[in-house]
Design a protein around this motif. Sequence first.
Motif, short mmCIF file in Angstrom:
data_model
loop_
_atom_site.label_atom_id
_atom_site.label_comp_id
_atom_site.label_asym_id
_atom_site.label_seq_id
_atom_site.Cartn_x
_atom_site.Cartn_y
_atom_site.Cartn_z
N GLU A 130 72.45 -10.68 46.77
CA GLU A 130 71.43 -11.01 47.77
C GLU A 130 71.86 -12.23 48.57
OE1 GLU A 130 67.56 -11.80 46.03
OE2 GLU A 130 66.60 -11.96 47.99
N ASN A 146 60.95 -4.29 48.78
CA ASN A 146 61.23 -4.94 47.51
C ASN A 146 60.00 -5.75 47.11
OD1 ASN A 146 63.24 -6.35 45.51
ND2 ASN A 146 62.19 -8.04 46.57
N GLU A 147 59.54 -5.57 45.89
CA GLU A 147 58.39 -6.33 45.36
C GLU A 147 57.32 -6.49 46.44
OE1 GLU A 147 59.75 -9.96 43.47
OE2 GLU A 147 60.86 -8.85 41.94
N TRP A 153 66.17 -14.72 33.18
CA TRP A 153 65.81 -15.76 34.14
C TRP A 153 65.19 -16.92 33.38
CZ3 TRP A 153 63.58 -14.25 39.55
CH2 TRP A 153 63.37 -15.39 40.33
N PHE A 171 73.63 -6.19 41.62
CA PHE A 171 72.82 -6.52 42.79
C PHE A 171 73.34 -7.84 43.39
CE2 PHE A 171 68.60 -8.94 43.58
CZ PHE A 171 68.58 -8.64 44.92
N GLY A 192 66.22 -7.60 47.13
CA GLY A 192 65.60 -8.87 46.94
C GLY A 192 64.59 -9.27 48.03
N THR A 193 63.99 -10.40 47.76
CA THR A 193 62.93 -10.91 48.63
C THR A 193 63.42 -11.14 50.06
OG1 THR A 193 61.98 -11.92 46.68
CG2 THR A 193 61.13 -12.68 48.78
N ALA A 234 70.45 -8.26 38.14
CA ALA A 234 70.25 -9.30 39.14
C ALA A 234 70.73 -10.62 38.54
CB ALA A 234 68.77 -9.39 39.50
N GLN A 235 71.75 -11.21 39.19
CA GLN A 235 72.51 -10.69 40.31
C GLN A 235 73.98 -10.61 39.87
OE1 GLN A 235 71.46 -12.50 44.09
NE2 GLN A 235 69.27 -12.21 43.71
N TYR A 261 62.71 -9.27 34.22
CA TYR A 261 63.43 -10.52 33.97
C TYR A 261 62.94 -11.10 32.65
CZ TYR A 261 65.16 -10.68 38.80
OH TYR A 261 65.80 -10.41 39.98
N LEU A 285 71.11 -15.25 48.92
CA LEU A 285 70.30 -16.22 48.16
C LEU A 285 71.25 -17.28 47.62
CD1 LEU A 285 67.97 -15.26 45.11
CD2 LEU A 285 68.80 -17.54 45.66
N GLU A 298 66.20 -4.55 39.47
CA GLU A 298 66.49 -5.96 39.18
C GLU A 298 66.20 -6.15 37.71
OE1 GLU A 298 64.89 -9.01 41.76
OE2 GLU A 298 65.16 -7.71 43.52
N TRP A 345 64.83 -18.24 51.03
CA TRP A 345 65.49 -19.03 49.98
C TRP A 345 66.03 -20.36 50.47
CZ3 TRP A 345 64.13 -17.38 45.52
CH2 TRP A 345 63.93 -16.01 45.28
N LEU A 364 71.65 -16.22 38.75
CA LEU A 364 71.28 -15.41 37.56
C LEU A 364 72.44 -14.47 37.21
CD1 LEU A 364 67.70 -14.39 38.81
CD2 LEU A 364 68.20 -16.19 37.16
N HIS A 367 61.11 -4.22 38.00
CA HIS A 367 61.93 -5.42 37.84
C HIS A 367 61.63 -6.06 36.49
CE1 HIS A 367 62.65 -5.98 42.46
NE2 HIS A 367 63.10 -4.85 41.97
O1 AHR Z 1 66.79 -12.03 42.01
C1 AHR Z 1 66.03 -13.05 42.56
C2 AHR Z 1 64.70 -12.59 43.13
O2 AHR Z 1 63.89 -12.13 42.10
C3 AHR Z 1 64.72 -11.42 44.10
O3 AHR Z 1 64.97 -11.79 45.39
C4 AHR Z 1 63.34 -10.87 43.98
O4 AHR Z 1 63.27 -9.51 44.26
C5 AHR Z 1 62.93 -11.21 42.56
O5 AHR Z 1 61.68 -11.75 42.49
#
Ligand code: AHR
Length: 521
Positions: A59, A199-200, A328, A57, A98-99, A370-371, A265, A61, A324, A124, A376, A263
């Motif tokens: 993004e 996403n989320e 983290w 993935f 992603g966000t 991710a990612q 993490y 970011l 994802e 971000w 990360l 997702h």
């Molecule tokens: O991977 C970082 C962020 O984590 C992504 O943008 C989001 O979807 C998740 O909360």
Amino acid sequence: MYKDSRRSFLRQTSQVALASLLPTSLWAFSGKSSKASVHVNLNQSIGTIEPEIYGQFIEYLGRSITDGIVNAKTNQVRNDVLAKVKRLAPPVLRFPGGTVTKIYHWQDGIGPKANRPVRPNLIWGGEENNQFGTNEFIQYCRQLKTDPFLVVNMNTGTPEEASNWVEYCNGKGKTSFAELRRKHGFANAHGVKYWGLGNEENAGPDTGRLQNPAAYAEMAWQFAKLMKLQDPTLSLIIAGHDEKWNEIVLKELHPIADYISMHLYASSKKGQPATLFTQLAGFEKQIEQTHQQIKRLAPEKVEKFDRWYRFPPRAKGVKLAIDEWGIWESEGKGTYNLEVTYQWFHALGVASFLNIFQRQAEIVTMATWAQTVNVLAPILSNDHESICQTVFYPLELYRQYCKGVSLTAEVKSEALRQSGGEDLPMLDSSASFDEKTGLATLALVNRHPETAIETTIVWEGNTKLNLFERHELTATGFTAYNTLDDPKKDVVHYQKTAVTNNPPTITVPPASITLLRYKVG
Ligand code: AHR
């Protein structure tokens, strides 16, 4: 079955045999060697290990795309990074978030580069110059021989905007967005198969405007309809969350959902690496529960789908896309401390994660880490070079060898015990058999920092197997890590050894990842 028998063994050993040995400190077993067994059954397939579980993935970011995938000054793809991503060989690549999808408008990233707007990255921070847009992403995917996976904006975007994106990418006729793609130099349709519906979308503090499952389901239907009318062959990934959320979105959307997303993490408590593994065990339960929920709410075959939708329903059962996943930790550099340095025990966590995906192959048919670069990520870069983090190595190794069908692998091993935490087996395992090559692979992850494990391996299923190759990953220490401050130093040690006999036991070193390769028949 696998898990039940594993748990009962643990219960038994921890209460009886190990009871007097277990201190209340982090690790239960402080000896230097231990015994375990793994029973693998060639006749018990859990499901196909879909190649898409080895996806990545990227993004908009921080330094994920700009200054990671592409050079921040020239906006050209970084070949040193690309070479490393190629080694990861992801079969699917998710983009642009992603966000950030909540504010992303795909038309900002097409056409002549000089005309593309620079926008604030409201999610971000910083600015995005949109130089790496749809076509650059598709070209990147082509270089990697990977399938693109695009996520649409369901917040500041509209169903029509998403539908136009499908037309731009996949349109084969003379329609305006297909013609626009041609004008931009792409005569052939990109044929993007995977499309994420947001996403989320549950996430409260985000800029999302749906944030409750009923609102999401209603809006997702609108998106799905307009997108599928453009291209009925799309595979759609709906946004999942917790049990309550999934209950509603599965009920409402299952006829058009090829996947529901999850997702995952993981993190560890400071100074307590084993807490990472405990969390992973919790994730496996969560996957199993969601599997049951999907079975209950989404029949394999969709009946009575109204023909006036003018496109067909999904053709197969709803599957889980862990689109994802990764590790983290709260301490890191860069944007929102997301440039995390991974130690060796994190790599053991990654191998354990991949074992979980194999054990859950019946339902987990897509997963994108991710990612990819800096955020990360398994790859870190600065302005002139890049390195592989510890977590890179199990990703690379599993992707090469753990293929075909997933087999049941029942582990009996001593317990890792943490203060206040649940007992876990020291040894974690998964097994696969690739019918195409006639080769089977057994993965063994020893999560103990000091104890070697003498492992008895029993293959059931009346077939002759010959162990011919052993791949082993170890490192200079449990908390060792690679760093751009010393880019030549690599703390990870990889060894490939030819094996000519069938030893009755295999000893796996402390803190190691071993793949054993067998010729079957
Ligand atoms: O991977 C970082 C962020 O984590 C992504 O943008 C989001 O979807 C998740 O909360």
